[in-house]
Design an enzyme around this catalytic site. Structure first.
Site, short mmCIF file in Angstrom:
data_model
loop_
_atom_site.label_atom_id
_atom_site.label_comp_id
_atom_site.label_asym_id
_atom_site.label_seq_id
_atom_site.Cartn_x
_atom_site.Cartn_y
_atom_site.Cartn_z
N GLY A 12 20.09 13.47 -7.49
CA GLY A 12 20.07 14.33 -8.17
C GLY A 12 19.71 14.04 -9.28
O GLY A 12 19.89 14.33 -10.43
N SER A 14 17.09 13.02 -11.14
CA SER A 14 15.25 13.89 -11.31
C SER A 14 15.73 14.57 -12.82
O SER A 14 14.40 15.43 -13.08
CB SER A 14 14.30 14.50 -10.19
OG SER A 14 15.29 15.02 -9.93
N SER A 15 16.92 15.35 -12.66
CA SER A 15 17.10 16.73 -13.19
C SER A 15 18.37 16.96 -13.52
O SER A 15 19.38 16.04 -12.79
CB SER A 15 16.50 18.38 -12.41
OG SER A 15 17.26 18.76 -13.26
N GLY A 16 18.82 17.64 -14.53
CA GLY A 16 19.62 18.14 -15.20
C GLY A 16 21.03 17.31 -14.87
O GLY A 16 20.86 16.23 -16.16
N ASP A 53 16.38 11.58 0.58
CA ASP A 53 16.43 12.79 0.46
C ASP A 53 17.71 12.81 1.17
O ASP A 53 18.18 12.19 2.31
CB ASP A 53 15.67 13.08 1.48
CG ASP A 53 15.50 14.96 1.78
OD1 ASP A 53 16.96 15.42 1.41
OD2 ASP A 53 15.40 15.41 2.21
N SER A 131 31.95 19.02 -8.37
CA SER A 131 31.45 20.40 -8.08
C SER A 131 31.58 21.25 -8.52
O SER A 131 30.24 21.40 -8.77
CB SER A 131 33.61 20.41 -7.18
OG SER A 131 33.54 21.67 -6.47
N TYR A 145 28.04 29.05 -1.88
CA TYR A 145 28.04 27.80 -3.11
C TYR A 145 29.54 27.70 -2.68
O TYR A 145 29.94 26.55 -3.53
CB TYR A 145 27.11 28.90 -4.00
CG TYR A 145 27.04 27.82 -5.44
CD1 TYR A 145 26.57 26.21 -4.96
CD2 TYR A 145 28.72 27.52 -6.52
CE1 TYR A 145 26.68 25.74 -6.32
CE2 TYR A 145 27.95 26.80 -7.36
CZ TYR A 145 27.67 25.71 -7.50
OH TYR A 145 27.47 25.02 -8.47
N SER A 146 30.10 28.68 -3.15
CA SER A 146 31.90 28.81 -3.82
C SER A 146 31.90 27.52 -2.96
O SER A 146 33.22 26.43 -3.19
CB SER A 146 32.51 30.20 -4.28
OG SER A 146 32.74 30.35 -5.11
N ALA A 147 32.25 28.53 -1.49
CA ALA A 147 31.98 27.10 -0.58
C ALA A 147 32.16 25.69 -0.37
O ALA A 147 32.93 24.42 -0.07
CB ALA A 147 32.51 28.06 0.87
N SER A 148 31.19 26.02 -0.56
CA SER A 148 29.99 24.94 -0.61
C SER A 148 31.27 23.78 -0.92
O SER A 148 31.69 22.52 -1.18
CB SER A 148 28.69 24.28 -0.24
OG SER A 148 28.59 24.73 -2.00
N LYS A 149 31.38 23.89 -2.83
CA LYS A 149 32.14 23.29 -4.06
C LYS A 149 33.65 22.73 -3.94
O LYS A 149 34.02 21.82 -4.13
CB LYS A 149 31.96 23.89 -5.06
CG LYS A 149 29.76 23.70 -5.47
CD LYS A 149 29.85 22.59 -5.55
CE LYS A 149 28.49 22.27 -6.22
NZ LYS A 149 28.25 20.96 -6.08
N THR A 180 20.49 24.56 -17.14
CA THR A 180 19.64 22.95 -16.50
C THR A 180 18.55 23.58 -15.37
O THR A 180 18.66 25.37 -15.43
CB THR A 180 20.34 22.02 -15.11
OG1 THR A 180 21.01 23.41 -14.25
CG2 THR A 180 21.94 21.46 -15.57
N1 LIG Z 1 24.39 24.02 -13.77
C1 LIG Z 1 25.36 24.23 -13.42
O1 LIG Z 1 25.71 25.45 -14.30
C2 LIG Z 1 26.31 23.80 -12.42
C3 LIG Z 1 27.66 24.32 -12.88
C4 LIG Z 1 28.83 23.81 -11.89
C5 LIG Z 1 27.93 22.40 -11.01
N2 LIG Z 1 27.19 22.95 -10.85
C6 LIG Z 1 26.55 21.11 -9.93
O2 LIG Z 1 25.47 20.66 -10.78
C7 LIG Z 1 24.74 19.07 -10.05
C8 LIG Z 1 23.41 19.61 -10.08
O3 LIG Z 1 22.91 20.58 -10.82
P1 LIG Z 1 21.88 21.27 -11.71
O4 LIG Z 1 22.86 21.64 -12.78
O5 LIG Z 1 21.83 18.98 -12.50
O6 LIG Z 1 21.16 21.06 -10.79
P2 LIG Z 1 19.26 21.15 -10.96
O7 LIG Z 1 19.02 20.52 -12.65
O8 LIG Z 1 18.65 21.80 -10.59
O9 LIG Z 1 19.42 19.73 -10.26
C9 LIG Z 1 19.11 19.48 -9.14
C10 LIG Z 1 19.36 17.54 -8.19
O10 LIG Z 1 19.49 18.15 -7.39
C11 LIG Z 1 18.33 16.89 -6.98
N3 LIG Z 1 18.65 17.59 -5.56
C12 LIG Z 1 18.49 18.48 -4.40
N4 LIG Z 1 18.33 18.63 -3.43
C13 LIG Z 1 18.52 17.05 -3.29
C14 LIG Z 1 18.30 17.11 -1.81
N5 LIG Z 1 17.90 17.26 -0.29
N6 LIG Z 1 18.21 15.03 -1.44
C15 LIG Z 1 18.14 14.57 -2.50
N7 LIG Z 1 18.42 15.07 -4.26
C16 LIG Z 1 18.44 16.33 -4.12
C17 LIG Z 1 16.84 17.56 -7.13
O11 LIG Z 1 16.19 16.79 -7.36
P3 LIG Z 1 14.84 16.86 -6.78
O12 LIG Z 1 14.71 18.68 -6.26
O13 LIG Z 1 14.04 16.34 -6.66
O14 LIG Z 1 15.44 16.57 -5.00
C18 LIG Z 1 17.71 17.63 -9.08
O15 LIG Z 1 17.31 16.25 -9.28
C19 LIG Z 1 24.80 20.27 -8.32
O16 LIG Z 1 26.15 19.69 -7.24
C20 LIG Z 1 25.39 21.77 -9.12
O17 LIG Z 1 26.14 22.02 -7.82
C21 LIG Z 1 25.71 22.77 -11.54
#
Ligand SMILES: NC(=O)c1ccc[n+]([C@@H]2O[C@H](COP(=O)([O-])OP(=O)(O)OC[C@H]3O[C@@H](n4cnc5c(N)ncnc54)[C@H](OP(=O)(O)O)[C@@H]3O)[C@@H](O)[C@H]2O)c1
Length: 270
Positions: A12, A14-16, A53, A131, A145-149, A180
């Site tokens: 992950g 590439s983002s956030g 992936d 998580s 989502y909750s259950a997966s985490k 993000t």
């Molecule tokens: N943002 C929040 O409020 C929050 C809160 C709690 C937990 N989280 C968790 O934090 C983690 C990161 O989320 P984020 O907030 O940073 O979201 P994000 O900015 O949407 O980043 C998600 C990342 O996952 C990658 N990704 C998605 N599907 C993929 C796959 N099949 N294979 C490889 N990479 C994949 C995306 O890259 P590509 O699309 O280029 O593959 C991207 O880099 C997640 O697990 C999320 O559940 C987020």
């Protein structure tokens, strides 16, 4: 003595949260393989973008073989790849349910299992999973989502017990709201998005509140700092909840009766 962590795989990346983590670790002198489907990553010395992936075993294998052919060792995995699905339970399809668990749980597990033989073989290795506070508190209309985490949280705790005899360590980070690309990437289930659904209005209201909270949330570098701290600790924490407010909620969640927790969640999200 501080653990030696030189080379890290961040999924992950590439983002956030993953991108912020890649940046911070590279700033601290680590070599970071930032993996994602797009293969994009922040441009910085020390960050190497790779395509992976997490849902495709061949892609995971190929990416990992590529890293291990270039590096003497891989020291840590930070598993950030994930996504969100919004919608009620009743009208969700099997495909939508599977989609939610695919990346967040099965994808994470694939990458962990691919890395373990290497970590075990070298007698050290650190795994950080991401998580969510939503993996501890059940969020209505994001039940899958909750259950997966929640699955990621318990999985990491069990993994920690299994790999400790081999000198490996794990930590699970539970972020609260983080600003993000997660919010715009969230998919809604088809039926709950249909105005004729009995759940439509509740789902729309609840997800709009969640989206607003996320976009007013903390910057992803707060979570990146928590990852760095775990990678540097002599003994990693089993569970880490960044930011005082969320930590307090987590502590309260372990103490308060479920009836009170349910009442609070219904006020917040219904
Ligand atoms: N943002 C929040 O409020 C929050 C809160 C709690 C937990 N989280 C968790 O934090 C983690 C990161 O989320 P984020 O907030 O940073 O979201 P994000 O900015 O949407 O980043 C998600 C990342 O996952 C990658 N990704 C998605 N599907 C993929 C796959 N099949 N294979 C490889 N990479 C994949 C995306 O890259 P590509 O699309 O280029 O593959 C991207 O880099 C997640 O697990 C999320 O559940 C987020």
């Amino acid at each position: 003595m501080k653990p030696k962590v030189n080379t890290v795989l961040v999924t992950g990346g590439s983002s956030g949260i993953g991108a912020a983590t890649a940046l911070l670790l590279a700033e601290k002198g680590m070599k970071v393989y930032a993996a994602s489907r797009s293969g994009r990553a922040p441009e910085k010395e020390g960050i190497i973008p790779i395509v992976m992936d997490v849902n495709d075993p061949d892609s995971v294998r190929k990416a990992l073989d590529g890293i291990l052919s270039r590096e003497a060792s891989l020291d840590a995995l930070v598993s950030c790849a994930g996504n969100g699905v919004g919608g009620d339970i009743e009208t969700s399809s099997d495909e939508e349910v599977k989609y939610q668990f695919e990346t967040n749980f099965f994808g994470l597990d694939k990458v962990v299992r691919a890395c373990l033989p290497h970590f075990r073989g070298q007698g050290r290795g650190r795994i950080v999973t991401i998580s969510s506070v939503a993996g501890f508190f059940p969020i209505p209309y994001q039940a899958y989502y909750s259950a997966s985490k929640a699955a990621v949280l318990l999985y990491t705790k069990a993994l920690r017990l299994e790999v400790r005899p081999f000198g490996l360590q794990c930590s699970c980070i539970l972020p609260g709201d983080v600003k993000t690309g997660f919010t715009s990437a969230r998919k809604m289930t088809a039926a709950s998005d249909d105005p004729s659904s009995p759940y439509h209005d509740q789902v729309a209201k609840s997800i709009a509140k969640m989206a607003k909270d996320e976009q007013n949330g903390m910057p992803p570098k707060v979570i990146a700092r928590a990852v760095l701290r775990q990678l540097r600790r002599r003994r990693m924490r089993t569970v880490c909840v960044p930011r005082f407010g969320y930590k307090a909620l987590y502590v309260l969640g372990n103490i308060l009766p479920e009836s009170i927790i349910q009442r609070i969640l219904s006020i917040l999200y219904q």
